[in-house]
Design an enzyme around this catalytic site. Structure first.
Site, PDB file in Angstrom:
ATOM      1  CE  LYS A   1      27.604 -14.302  31.526  1.00 53.92           C
ATOM      2  NZ  LYS A   1      28.653 -14.757  30.594  1.00 53.92           N
TER       3      LYS A   1
ATOM      4  NE  ARG B   1      11.628   1.176  21.976  1.00 53.00           N
ATOM      5  CZ  ARG B   1      10.364   0.957  21.601  1.00 53.00           C
ATOM      6  NH1 ARG B   1       9.662  -0.027  22.129  1.00 53.00           N
ATOM      7  NH2 ARG B   1       9.792   1.732  20.706  1.00 53.00           N
TER       8      ARG B   1
ATOM      9  NE  ARG C   1       3.494  -1.761  17.789  1.00 54.32           N
ATOM     10  CZ  ARG C   1       2.654  -2.699  18.183  1.00 54.32           C
ATOM     11  NH1 ARG C   1       1.749  -3.148  17.372  1.00 54.32           N
ATOM     12  NH2 ARG C   1       2.693  -3.176  19.407  1.00 54.32           N
ATOM     13  CB  THR C   2      10.172   0.146  17.435  1.00 53.40           C
ATOM     14  OG1 THR C   2       8.977   0.855  17.756  1.00 53.40           O
ATOM     15  CG2 THR C   2      11.248   1.141  17.077  1.00 53.40           C
TER      16      THR C   2
ATOM     17  CG  HIS D   1       9.322   6.361  19.406  1.00 52.26           C
ATOM     18  ND1 HIS D   1      10.174   5.903  18.425  1.00 52.26           N
ATOM     19  CD2 HIS D   1       8.485   5.335  19.690  1.00 52.26           C
ATOM     20  CE1 HIS D   1       9.850   4.644  18.129  1.00 52.26           C
ATOM     21  NE2 HIS D   1       8.827   4.278  18.886  1.00 52.26           N
TER      22      HIS D   1
HETATM   23  C1  NCD Z   1       5.332   2.984  21.723  1.00 55.95           C
HETATM   24  C2  NCD Z   1       6.633   3.022  22.439  1.00 55.95           C
HETATM   25  O1  NCD Z   1       7.193   1.995  22.819  1.00 55.95           O
HETATM   26  O2  NCD Z   1       7.112   4.130  22.591  1.00 55.95           O
HETATM   27  N1  NCD Z   1       5.156   1.994  20.812  1.00 55.95           N
HETATM   28  C3  NCD Z   1       5.802   2.059  19.604  1.00 55.95           C
HETATM   29  O3  NCD Z   1       7.007   2.240  19.527  1.00 55.95           O
HETATM   30  N2  NCD Z   1       5.055   1.929  18.500  1.00 55.95           N
HETATM   31  C4  NCD Z   1       4.175   3.345  22.533  1.00 55.95           C
HETATM   32  C5  NCD Z   1       3.817   2.470  23.696  1.00 55.95           C
HETATM   33  O4  NCD Z   1       4.590   1.679  24.215  1.00 55.95           O
HETATM   34  O5  NCD Z   1       2.663   2.636  24.126  1.00 55.95           O
END
Ligand code: NCD
Length: 315
Positions: A82, A104, A54-55, A132
């Site tokens: 590497k 991320r 999603r993100t 987040h």
């Molecule tokens: C979450 C995340 O990766 O922080 N998902 C998201 O970004 N929508 C929550 C999760 O991994 O459970």
């Protein structure tokens, strides 16, 4: 504002502004050609050291709808394999000339580190168990859409709070906007200390559900668990899952949320995830508009949104 690293960077007014700008981008998303030239000539790169559906797609869609150029960095096919360090990777990316880096990483604090190394804007797309912020924004937007305002709402966040960056950012954002938050989890899935968290805690979901305006379920994050924190998933579901019979106790106007990815049948019953009161797909949809707002506010070239024509002359 140059970076978006934490909900705290925004504060209540910043949250409010961002949600207002999101409204314009929801409108853009409803056009026949959902694209505006606001970020023409800007380059946005996503640097994801952790899995995401999603993100990542949401940021990429958002950048493209703003007419920015996008680059996608994937750890599994890069020189990280590497042995290249984070710093060298970041400096390599910056040398190519980027305006924003979306980060991320499985370690808390990495986006702050990256921000200290580069001139580009940095957006935190999830750092370890920590924060987040864009998830919190899209959650606030979705609640506003369903309920008008967060002021005075009672929001239950249920499940694996301990490992959840979503919970941390949501608690900050929901309370800044006037909601009260109750965390519902077994003691082993709560952080060791909740000092300073403006929340109540409960271990009894049956007691919480009938009083809640929003029930926000979290995924059981098995990949972050280093020890056995639960006797079994089946027992977890029995005590803390939003089952069909528990969902029947919800108030008429209550909504059900989940950040995804869901473990259907664990934290949420499959049937409950598909109820009209479940706004989980709406969360994903709003995620694109929220991230457009964030990119626009950080990189915006001052283009007046109200003059978008609906046809992308830039493309
Ligand atoms: C979450 C995340 O990766 O922080 N998902 C998201 O970004 N929508 C929550 C999760 O991994 O459970």
């Amino acid at each position: 504002m140059k970076h978006l690293l934490s909900v705290e960077d925004l504060g209540a007014d910043g949250l409010d502004d961002m949600l207002r700008v999101t409204d314009s981008f929801v409108e853009v998303g409803e056009r026949a050609i959902p694209k505006v030239p606001a970020l023409r000539g800007k380059t946005v790169v996503s640097l994801f050291y952790e899995d995401s559906t999603r993100t990542r797609l949401s940021f990429e869609t958002a950048a493209k709808r703003l007419s920015a150029d996008t680059m996608n960095f994937s750890v599994s096919t890069s020189s990280v394999k590497k042995g290249e360090s984070l710093r060298d990777t970041v400096e390599t990316i910056e040398a190519m000339g980027v305006d924003a880096i979306i980060v991320r990483h499985s370690s808390s604090g990495v986006p702050w580190q990256v921000a200290s190394w580069v001139d580009a804007s940095v957006i935190n797309a999830g750092d370890g168990w920590h924060e987040h912020p864009t998830q919190a924004l899209l959650d606030c937007y979705t609640i506003r859409q369903a309920r008008g305002s967060l002021e005075g709402l009672r929001i239950a966040i249920v499940g694996d709070i301990k490992h959840s960056r979503v919970a941390r950012s949501d608690v900050l954002a929901f309370t800044l906007l006037g909601a009260s938050v109750v965390l519902v989890a077994p003691p082993t899935l709560l952080p060791p200390s909740l000092e300073g968290w403006p929340v109540e805690v409960s271990h009894d979901l049956d007691e919480v559900v009938p009083k809640a305006d929003v029930v926000y379920l979290l995924r059981m994050q098995k990949e972050r668990m280093t020890e056995a924190l639960l006797p079994s998933l089946r027992e977890y579901t029995a005590r803390y899952g939003l089952t069909v019979s528990r969902a029947a106790q919800l108030q008429e106007s209550a909504i059900v949320m989940h950040p995804g990815p869901m473990n259907r049948g664990v934290e949420i019953a499959a049937e409950v995830a598909d109820l009209p009161r479940s706004v989980i797909t709406q969360q994903v949809r709003n995620g694109v508009a929220v991230r457009m707002a964030v990119l626009y506010m950080l990189l915006g070239s001052g283009v007046d949104l109200t003059h978008g024509s609906g046809t992308d002359r830039a493309a």
